[in-house]
Design a protein around this motif. Sequence first.
Motif, PDB file in Angstrom:
ATOM      1  N   HIS A 171      37.239   5.563  59.442  1.00  0.00           N
ATOM      2  CA  HIS A 171      36.536   5.539  58.150  1.00  0.00           C
ATOM      3  C   HIS A 171      35.180   4.871  58.305  1.00  0.00           C
ATOM      4  O   HIS A 171      35.114   3.692  58.635  1.00  0.00           O
ATOM      5  N   VAL A 173      31.888   2.893  57.323  1.00  0.00           N
ATOM      6  CA  VAL A 173      31.563   1.873  56.318  1.00  0.00           C
ATOM      7  C   VAL A 173      30.044   1.835  56.200  1.00  0.00           C
ATOM      8  O   VAL A 173      29.346   1.723  57.214  1.00  0.00           O
ATOM      9  N   LEU A 261      33.046   2.567  51.294  1.00  0.00           N
ATOM     10  CA  LEU A 261      33.833   3.512  52.085  1.00  0.00           C
ATOM     11  C   LEU A 261      33.976   4.802  51.279  1.00  0.00           C
ATOM     12  O   LEU A 261      34.279   4.761  50.083  1.00  0.00           O
TER      13      LEU A 261
END
Lengths: 358, 358
Positions: A171, A173, A261
Motif C-alpha cells: 500500500h 503512503v 493511503l
Amino acid sequence: MSLPPLHAVIMAGGSGTRFWPASRADRPKQFLPISGTRPMIAETYARLEGLVGPERVLVVTAEGQADLVRECLPAVPPENLLTEPEARNTAACIALAAFEIERRDPRGVQVILAADHVIEPVEDFRATLRAAARAAADGAHLITLGVRPDHPATGYGYLKAGEQVDLIEGHPVYEVSRFVEKPDRSTAESFLRSGRFYWNSGMFVWRTDAILAAFRHLMPAVHAGLRDARTRAAVAAAYRGLESVPVDKGIMERSSNVRMLPIDYRWNDVGSWSALAGVLAPDAAGNWPALSEGARLIVEDAEGCVAYAEGPELIALLGVRDLVVVRSGNATLVAPRDRAEEVKRLVERLRAEGPEFV
Amino acid sequence: MSLPPLHAVIMAGGSGTRFWPASRADRPKQFLPISGTRPMIAETYARLEGLVGPERVLVVTAEGQADLVRECLPAVPPENLLTEPEARNTAACIALAAFEIERRDPRGVQVILAADHVIEPVEDFRATLRAAARAAADGAHLITLGVRPDHPATGYGYLKAGEQVDLIEGHPVYEVSRFVEKPDRSTAESFLRSGRFYWNSGMFVWRTDAILAAFRHLMPAVHAGLRDARTRAAVAAAYRGLESVPVDKGIMERSSNVRMLPIDYRWNDVGSWSALAGVLAPDAAGNWPALSEGARLIVEDAEGCVAYAEGPELIALLGVRDLVVVRSGNATLVAPRDRAEEVKRLVERLRAEGPEFV
C-alpha cells in the motif's frame, strides 16, 4: 512485526433526511438495511471482523439512538457506547472517543469509520486498514483514507496526493499536498484526469496520543472541554459550548503530519437514494431492488428504477423509467432518480406540515 | 300523474382488477371510495334517495361479497340481497333480479344501475330516471340511458339515436336506430361530430313484465332457467348452465321496442385509475388526490398525477409528471397515467407469482 490490538470508532450520529421516508427522525440511515439485508451500521461493524474485537469498538451516537445501536450491535459492550447530547459534527465526536480510548490505552491505534458507507471487497478494506495502522503505529502521523475516483464526482471533497513516502504491504503512503472543497464539474474532471486527486472518505487511522496532541494544538477549546468530561452531565455541559466543525477542517487541513493511503476499490457514502444505483446490483430488467424482509418488486416494462421496500410489501412498476420509489412506514416517495436529493426539501416541509410522517 | 313506486337493481358483481392494488379479489372497486369518501356502491345507493326506498332496492352481487354489501348499505333489507354463485355477465343478473321483483310487483318499473359509476349532478340524474320511468310506465318499451359524449371515447359502445318520439318533463325520448361496438378513434370522432351518437351507459329502465317478456322471447334458456330458481341451490344449479352474455347483446340489440333517454351531464364508469382525472377535481398544483381516512399527499414540482391512498398514509411526489401512484393494503403501484389500464397484466402475473398481493 505484529500489529498492536486496534481500536475502532464508529461514528453513528447522522440524521439522514436524504433517505426519507425510510430514514426518520427516530431511525436514520445507518440503522436501515439500505445497501443489503443488515442495517448499515451492522455491515460497518462486520467489516472489522478479525481486525478489531467487539470490546475495542466504540460507537458514538445521538442519545436517542442508543437503543438502536444496541439492537444492531449486540456484541459491543454497553460501556463502549458513547452518546452525544447534540450533534457537533465530527471533530467533537472524534475527540470524545479519543479521550475514552486514552483512558484505556493511551497509545492505542484507532480506526475512525462512518457507520453508513458501503465498502467492497471487505478483505481489501481490511488490508488497507492494517497497512494504515502500521503507518500510524509510530504516532508521528495522522492517516486519512483517500478514495481513487472512478468518475468526476462533485459531491465530495478531494485530497491531492503529494510525494509517495512509503510502501507498506503493497500500500503506497502519500503526503497530502492539499485539501479541496467540493469542486465544480470541470474541476472534478481535471482532478480525475490528473490521477493525483482522491475523494476525502472521512475515514482516519491514528494513534490516540497523536490525535489528542493535534486537538490540543489546533482545537484547544475542544480538547479542554472534553478532556475531563466523563459523565453524561459533564459531556452535556461541555458540548453546549463546542463549535460544530468537521475534523477535516478543524484538524486535518491544518496539520503538517497528515498522510494518505488510497482506497482503490468500491467505496460509496450512499448519500441519497440515487446512490443506490451505484451500490446495488441491477436485476435482470435493469432496476435496483432494495428489498428487505420479504418485500417484493414486480415490473412490467420498467427500467432504471431504484425500488426500496420493507416487507411484507410489494412495489409494482409499470411503464416507468429512472424513478426512485420508496415505500416505508406510513409513507411512499416517488421521484426521478436524478432529483432524489431534493427529498430534503420535502422533509423540511413535512416537519411543519406533517410531523407524523417525518 | 304520480309515478308508481320504483324498484332499483344495483349490479355489484364486478371484480375490478383495473383498480389494483386498491381493488383486490375480496374487495372490488364498487366497495372502495374511489371517487369520494364513500364506497362507490354507497354513492350509487345515495343517488336513489327520494326516488326509491331501501325496501325496493335489490342488490345483485357475488356470494363472497354479500358481507361487504351489507356493510356499505345497512338500510337495504337482507332479503333484497341476491347473490350469484358465479359471474354470468349482465343478462343473467338482470333476469335473476327481474324474477324476484316479479314476485313482489309484477308490473313494477325498475331502474337498473351499475354500482360503480360516477354521475353528477345527482338531481339531474334523478330527473332523468323519473322521466325514463314515465317512458317505461306503459310497459311497451325498454328504456336505455345514453350518455352524450364530450370526447371521442374509444372505450365505450355507442347507441345511435333515431327519431325523437316523445318529450317527457323536458327529456327527449328517442328511438334507437343502431348499437355500435367500441369504435376506433376516427369513427369515434365522426360519432362525436354527428351529434346523434351516445355512449351506452349500461343503465336501463323498464317494467318488470316487459323485460321478462323480452327474456322469454330472446333468451328463453335464461328465462326458463331462472323462472323458478328461488333458493340458493336452485340458482346455483341454473347458473351452471347459463351463457355469459351482456344484456345489451342478448336483449337490447335484438329488441324492436328500445328507446333511449339522454344523459347530458357528467357520467363516468371510472374504468381505470387514469379515469379518476376525469372524475376528481384537481388540486391547486394540478394533481388529483384520491385520499380517504386521513391520507395525505405532498408534492414538490409534480403535476398531472393521480394519487390514491388510504389513511394514515402519505404519498410524496417530487419532480414527476402524469403518473398514477396508488398505495393500498400491502402494495404500491406506479405507472404513467396513460398506461394505467395495463395494470390488468400485472394482476394476472401476480395471481401466479404473488397471490398474497392480489
